[in-house]
Design an enzyme around this catalytic site. Structure first.
Site, PDB file in Angstrom:
ATOM      1  N   HIS A   1      13.784  -2.562  -9.018  1.00 32.49           N
ATOM      2  CA  HIS A   1      15.145  -2.752  -8.521  1.00 32.49           C
ATOM      3  C   HIS A   1      16.169  -2.680  -9.630  1.00 32.49           C
ATOM      4  O   HIS A   1      15.866  -2.993 -10.782  1.00 32.49           O
ATOM      5  CB  HIS A   1      15.255  -4.113  -7.818  1.00 32.49           C
ATOM      6  CG  HIS A   1      14.357  -4.229  -6.625  1.00 32.49           C
ATOM      7  ND1 HIS A   1      14.612  -3.548  -5.454  1.00 32.49           N
ATOM      8  CD2 HIS A   1      13.220  -4.925  -6.437  1.00 32.49           C
ATOM      9  CE1 HIS A   1      13.653  -3.835  -4.588  1.00 32.49           C
ATOM     10  NE2 HIS A   1      12.783  -4.662  -5.153  1.00 32.49           N
TER      11      HIS A   1
ATOM     12  N   LYS B   1      15.942  -8.448   1.041  1.00 31.63           N
ATOM     13  CA  LYS B   1      16.474  -7.101   0.911  1.00 31.63           C
ATOM     14  C   LYS B   1      16.301  -6.267   2.171  1.00 31.63           C
ATOM     15  O   LYS B   1      16.901  -5.217   2.301  1.00 31.63           O
ATOM     16  CB  LYS B   1      15.803  -6.381  -0.268  1.00 31.63           C
ATOM     17  CG  LYS B   1      16.134  -7.001  -1.617  1.00 31.63           C
ATOM     18  CD  LYS B   1      15.616  -6.112  -2.728  1.00 31.63           C
ATOM     19  CE  LYS B   1      15.726  -6.746  -4.083  1.00 31.63           C
ATOM     20  NZ  LYS B   1      15.030  -8.032  -4.211  1.00 31.63           N
TER      21      LYS B   1
ATOM     22  N   SER C   1       9.995 -10.927  -5.082  1.00 26.72           N
ATOM     23  CA  SER C   1      10.946  -9.897  -5.489  1.00 26.72           C
ATOM     24  C   SER C   1      12.146 -10.527  -6.203  1.00 26.72           C
ATOM     25  O   SER C   1      12.662 -11.524  -5.734  1.00 26.72           O
ATOM     26  CB  SER C   1      11.399  -9.147  -4.242  1.00 26.72           C
ATOM     27  OG  SER C   1      12.261  -8.091  -4.595  1.00 26.72           O
TER      28      SER C   1
ATOM     29  N   CYS D   1      -8.981  15.190   0.929  1.00 29.00           N
ATOM     30  CA  CYS D   1      -7.557  15.138   1.277  1.00 29.00           C
ATOM     31  C   CYS D   1      -6.694  14.975   0.034  1.00 29.00           C
ATOM     32  O   CYS D   1      -5.635  15.568  -0.080  1.00 29.00           O
ATOM     33  CB  CYS D   1      -7.274  13.965   2.216  1.00 29.00           C
ATOM     34  SG  CYS D   1      -8.221  14.030   3.728  1.00 29.00           S
TER      35      CYS D   1
ATOM     36  N   CYS E   1      -7.803  11.502   5.942  1.00 29.54           N
ATOM     37  CA  CYS E   1      -9.096  11.112   6.486  1.00 29.54           C
ATOM     38  C   CYS E   1      -9.462   9.672   6.134  1.00 29.54           C
ATOM     39  O   CYS E   1     -10.482   9.164   6.597  1.00 29.54           O
ATOM     40  CB  CYS E   1     -10.206  12.075   6.070  1.00 29.54           C
ATOM     41  SG  CYS E   1     -10.844  11.808   4.417  1.00 29.54           S
TER      42      CYS E   1
END
Lengths: 127, 431, 490
Positions: C56, C257, C346, C411, C446
């Protein structure tokens, strides 16, 4: 008056899966079969009620192959009530690669004239 | 390794092997098949159940046997199958990039390419089952592989979500391997797999099937301890007050298959949102010249034999394309392709395009899937505008069984068919 | 992880989240002996691997608070830290989006707060200016507060990288090690009791996240304080179906937030979190109501988000201090030899390097010798990430090490070489999830279906343990219960 049993079974001879109704008399003889689309259904009910059979596909341990298991199958249907006994018998086996395609793994199981055979070949792999 | 191959085929399953063989038969000289597993056969080695070969060979056999028929044939034709080789990139110009521990990172070029990489399974995340992330949540195919190839048993007591064929077959498989299947739970009000599998896999082994119910929670922090199920309505909304907690240690998800399309996207191929796979024409060619596709990579099939038939078509046309290219000719694409659209109760069709020339001269194979079951007599109607130009009678249609029709030359005919741009297919229940 | 022969340390850090590993790294620069412990089977299994992944800018915390000061300072320090440790970090900037006039005036307040907190480069953008920067934003957006110093980071790589660097500089990390009690003499900490025996230390640094209160209470510190765990749920979207340029926040409320919409360093759109106080442990990970709430909040900003494009969901538990809104970063008075870090929710991740800096300052003030070792190496080299390499680099890598020639996760294109590296590196993985966090395998479409059996085999081989001992996340989460033909114990 003899008892009348009604049974409902799904036929497995083709994907259609007809629901077939059958009535049995007190002696277990079939008195009627309805709901089947073709003769296979009639056949199926008669054999299923007297001698239900299934094809069994499973795996068996194998040494020295690229994988620890070999797929095997009964090639023809065996009595349904023998399935777990067969599985137990196959569980005691450890094959050794190489195995050829369709090789007999267990011959003439339960004296039915049916063999369990390898579903694929498997080469020997040296490490 | 050659600089350029006539046909490169990605995947050695029922579609890939069939493509390779037919490509060779049609005149392609250098045919290379790339397989990411350590043995050929694609998904077939783990499909140890029978049900394969009934259409092509008039025999009923297990998946690995079916694979061996094809690999033996491929060997006879001198087709090179490169195993342990994963294709990780492809361009519209048919450059194929693959990874292999022996050859390293290889760059290949094909005059034509056939995409036959099959499908992947729908996951928990895609249907967002809430709960914790314990060990013991797997898709059915992963467990099928572990149990049949590596010999790992991942659980003792299973709940299976989904009554499709893979789920039911695994119910039987796990039971035979002395695990316990507590329940099969299906959100639809009807069985989504074949009825015969209900008998052979569930009924035979006293496995209870719950229809119209879904799993709404996974309980357990380190390991699955139970799942919570609930009755759902037609829109799959949970009905409060109908919750049940089923104790188990493994949740098996059999909630659908999706064509693998990462490579298709990389090669700029147009996908059909109804199938999840490439849009193909009757030659199994995609919108990108020289790139063909067949099998579960195009749409999900239920009979491997039909996958191989589609593979034959793709392989044959890939070879024709490649040979023409080698001789500095351009393979012909009909300028007025007719789009086949899905009308009432048709979920998807393959191919999505057919040329007027094919309709009149060669014929083709059509595959279509119904959206919902119709258990009475059904009419498949082929429409050009408002006119029904052909109809077929079916005794029933079910989503679980793809309807395959071999359309002969001129079977679909109407005056002015060469100018048609759309043909619609619909399913009508007859009274 | 780690060996057990050494028992005497100068510093023991309890809790190997981002705070713990960064402090371990700082301390490992010195001539002291460092031990980092964590009760889980791997480092960073708490909030550090399940968060918004945002560094942030620092306009949000209340001016004058520790959060405000350390967020802004940490934001600056992350540049160098991420570079030294080769942690993926992008200064994308962030936008607080105002829907409607009332929200737009609140932006002004945020802006003023940011200025007071010394956040550089803040600007309020008009509707037109903002709409050109983010085409997918709801067209009812009235404007946005732009903070250019905000960024996105790869949070778990940050934890692993700092831990690896600490171990390379001779810190010891012991996972599966739970702090059970303290050994005291004359009201000074002389050591700790754990499930793996006792260890001696001069200092105990409490960075135990959700359990920071239990540890401080063992020392009689702040008996009235307790952590109020709050769950935040997230959804991740298919990168090929939706992509976004920017990090978008709603206007904050007093709950926090709010639900952000951002793009992870891996290129997937991620939305979340919500905020729900929970009983912990035992509370479910994700809930249908929570995920629905997150989706509803996020579509307010970006209407084109579709549930059919979701490929993953997860939840993280914040170590909130309840009514105590600010960080607790202190040397407590009531006991000697402890540094107490609690309530690090946070902007904890963004503040981490600054929190470590503050801890070092406290230690120097307390008379500790924090002289740098001559052989200290601040750099950590990231292992190869196959799918990020060019074709030529891939070819070279496979040539050098054939293990990179086998694709294990199709993947995300993760190779066997990377799995082996994840196991063998300092602070390496011993669990499936640990490998997943380090290599990113099994996180794509997957979700592990393809890689499971292959990874199990590789782990068994590399760790030298039977497949039945391979776990997903520690004891009790074994992946294979038996081999299929084994006779079960009766």
């Amino acid at each position: 008056m003899a008892n009348n049993f009604k049974k409902k079974l799904i036929c497995i001879r083709c994907p259609r899966g007809c629901e077939i109704q059958t009535s049995l008399d007190g002696h277990g003889a079939i008195t009627s079969i309805t709901g089947h689309f073709c003769k296979l259904g009639d056949d199926y009910i008669r054999s299923e009620l007297t001698d239900p059979r299934r094809i069994v596909t499973t795996t068996v341990r194998v040494k020295n192959g690229p994988h620890p298991l070999l797929p095997v199958w009964t090639t023809k249907p065996i009595p349904r009530d023998k399935i777990f006994e067969l599985i137990k018998l196959l569980g005691e086996i450890e094959l050794e690669a190489p195995v050829s395609f369709n090789q007999i793994i267990l011959e003439d199981i339960f004296k039915l004239g049916i063999d369990v055979r390898a579903s694929k070949s498997m080469a020997k792999v040296s490490y | 390794m050659k600089d350029i191959y006539d046909v490169i085929i990605i995947g050695s399953g029922p579609a890939g092997l069939a493509s390779a063989i037919e490509a060779k038969k049609t005149g392609a000289m250098d045919v290379l098949v790339l397989e990411r597993n350590s043995e050929a056969g694609g998904i077939l080695p783990q499909c140890i159940h029978n049900g394969f070969g009934t259409v092509l060979f008039n025999k009923d056999m297990p998946g690995p046997s079916y694979a061996e028929y094809f690999t033996d044939e491929a060997e006879k034709y001198g087709i090179n199958i490169l195993t342990d080789t994963a294709v990780i990139d492809m361009t519209p110009s048919r450059h194929v990039y693959a990874n292999n521990i022996i050859s390293g990172f290889i760059e290949l070029k094909g005059r034509a390419v056939v995409l036959a990489m099959g499908c992947r399974e729908r996951t928990r995340a895609q249907i967002r089952i809430p709960g914790m992330r314990p060990a013991g949540v797997y898709t059915a195919g992963t467990v099928q592989r572990m149990v049949n190839i590596e010999g790992y048993m991942p659980g003792k007591r299973f709940v299976i979500l989904g009554s499709g064929d893979i789920g039911m077959i695994m119910a039987r498989r796990l039971t035979l391997e002395r695990a316990r299947v507590e329940r099969v739970v299906e959100a639809m009000p009807y069985l989504t797999g074949l009825r015969r599998n209900y008998v052979q896999c569930l009924q035979d082994f006293d496995v209870q099937l719950d229809l119209g119910r879904s799993v709404i929670g996974v309980i357990g922090d380190k390991r699955v301890e139970a799942v919570k199920t609930v009755k759902v309505d037609e829109s799959f909304f949970p009905l409060p007050g109908t919750e049940e907690t089923i104790e188990c240690d493994t949740l098996l998800l059999s909630i659908g298959l999706i064509p693998e399309n990462e490579l298709s996207l990389k090669a700029g191929i147009e996908l059909d949102p109804l199938t999840g796979g490439p849009v193909v024409d009757d030659k199994m060619e995609t919108n990108v010249d020289g790139i063909f596709a067949a099998g579960n990579a195009v749409t999900i099939y239920d009979v491997a034999d039909y996958v191989s038939l589609a593979g034959y078509t793709a392989g044959k046309n890939a070879a024709i394309y490649a040979v023409k290219l080698k001789n500095n000719m351009i393979a012909y694409r009909h300028p007025n392709m007719i789009k086949i659209t899905c009308g009432y109760n048709v979920r998807s069709v393959v191919p999505q395009y057919v040329s007027p020339e094919t309709l009149s001269a060669t014929g083709f194979t059509l595959g279509l899937r119904a959206q919902t079951p119709m258990e009475k007599n059904v009419l498949i109607e082929i429409l050009a505008g408002p006119t029904v130009i052909k109809s077929y009678k079916e005794n029933y249609v079910r989503p679980a069984e793809m309807i395959i029709k071999n359309i002969k030359p001129n079977e679909w005919f109407c005056p002015g068919i060469e100018e048609l741009s759309v043909i619609e297919i619909r399913l009508i229940e007859m009274e | 992880m780690g060996n057990l022969t050494e028992k005497k340390f100068d510093f023991i850090i309890a809790g190997a989240g981002i705070i713990g590993v960064i402090i371990a790294r700082e301390l490992s620069k010195t001539k002291n002996r460092i031990l980092l412990i964590d009760k889980e089977a791997d480092i960073g299994m708490g909030a550090s691997s399940a968060n918004s992944a945002i560094i942030h800018a620092g306009y949000d915390p209340i001016p004058g608070s520790l959060k405000a000061e350390l967020n802004v300072r940490g934001n600056k320090l992350w540049e160098e830290t991420a570079s030294e440790l080769e942690i993926p970090f992008k200064r994308t900037g962030s936008y607080v989006v105002a829907m409607g006039g009332t929200e737009f005036t609140m932006l002004e307040e945020l802006y003023r707060r940011g200025i007071t907190n010394s956040v550089p480069g803040l600007r309020i953008l008009s509707r037109d200016e903002f709409l050109t920067r983010e085409p997918l934003i709801n067209h009812l957006a009235r404007g946005a507060l732009y903070a250019p110093t905000a960024g996105v980071i790869d949070p778990f790589t940050a934890v692993v990288a700092a831990a690896e660097n600490a171990v390379t500089n001779s810190a010891v990390i012991l996972t599966g090690t739970e702090l059970k009690g303290l050994n005291l003499q004359d009201n000074k900490i002389t050591g700790i009791k754990t499930n793996r025996g006792d260890f001696y230390t001069r200092w105990l640094i409490n960075s135990a996240g959700v359990q920071a209160d239990s540890i401080m209470h063992m020392a009689g510190v702040r008996p009235e304080f307790s952590i109020k765990p709050r769950r935040g749920e997230y959804l991740i979207f298919d990168a090929s179906r939706i992509s976004l340029n920017n990090v978008l926040f709603p206007v904050p409320t007093d709950k926090g937030k709010g639900t952000l919409v951002s793009t992870t360093v891996h290129g997937n759109v991620m939305i979340g979190p919500n905020s729900m106080e929970i009983d912990w442990p035992g509370s479910p990970d994700t809930t249908s109501e929570g995920l629905a709430e997150v989706l509803k909040n996020a579509t307010r900003l970006v209407p084109s988000l579709k549930t059919s494009d979701v490929i993953a969901e997860f939840a993280g538990i914040r170590a909130s201090g309840g009514d105590h809104r600010d960080f607790i970063i202190e040397i407590p008075q009531v006991i000697k030899g402890m540094i107490n870090l609690a309530g690090i929710d946070s902007p904890g991740f963004a503040s981490a390097p600054a929190i470590a800096e503050r801890v070092m300052e406290f230690l120097i003030e307390a008379g500790e010798d924090l002289e740098l070792r001559k052989d200290y190496n601040p750099r950590r080299v990231a292992p190869p990430c196959f799918h990020k390499l060019s074709h030529r680099e891939k070819a070279e890598l496979v040539r050098k090490n054939p293990a990179y020639g086998r694709i294990v996760c199709r993947c995300e294109e993760v190779t066997e070489g990377e799995v082996i590296e994840a196991i063998k590196s300092p602070a390496g993985a011993r669990t499936y999830d640990g490998i997943k966090r380090r290599t990113w395998l099994g996180t794509g479409r997957c979700q592990g279906s393809f890689d499971y059996p292959r990874v199990i085999e590789i782990m068994s081989r590399e760790l030298g343990i039977p497949v039945t001992e391979i776990t997903k996340k520690g004891a009790g989460s074994e992946l294979v219960l038996r081999h299929t033909k084994e006779k079960e114990a009766v």
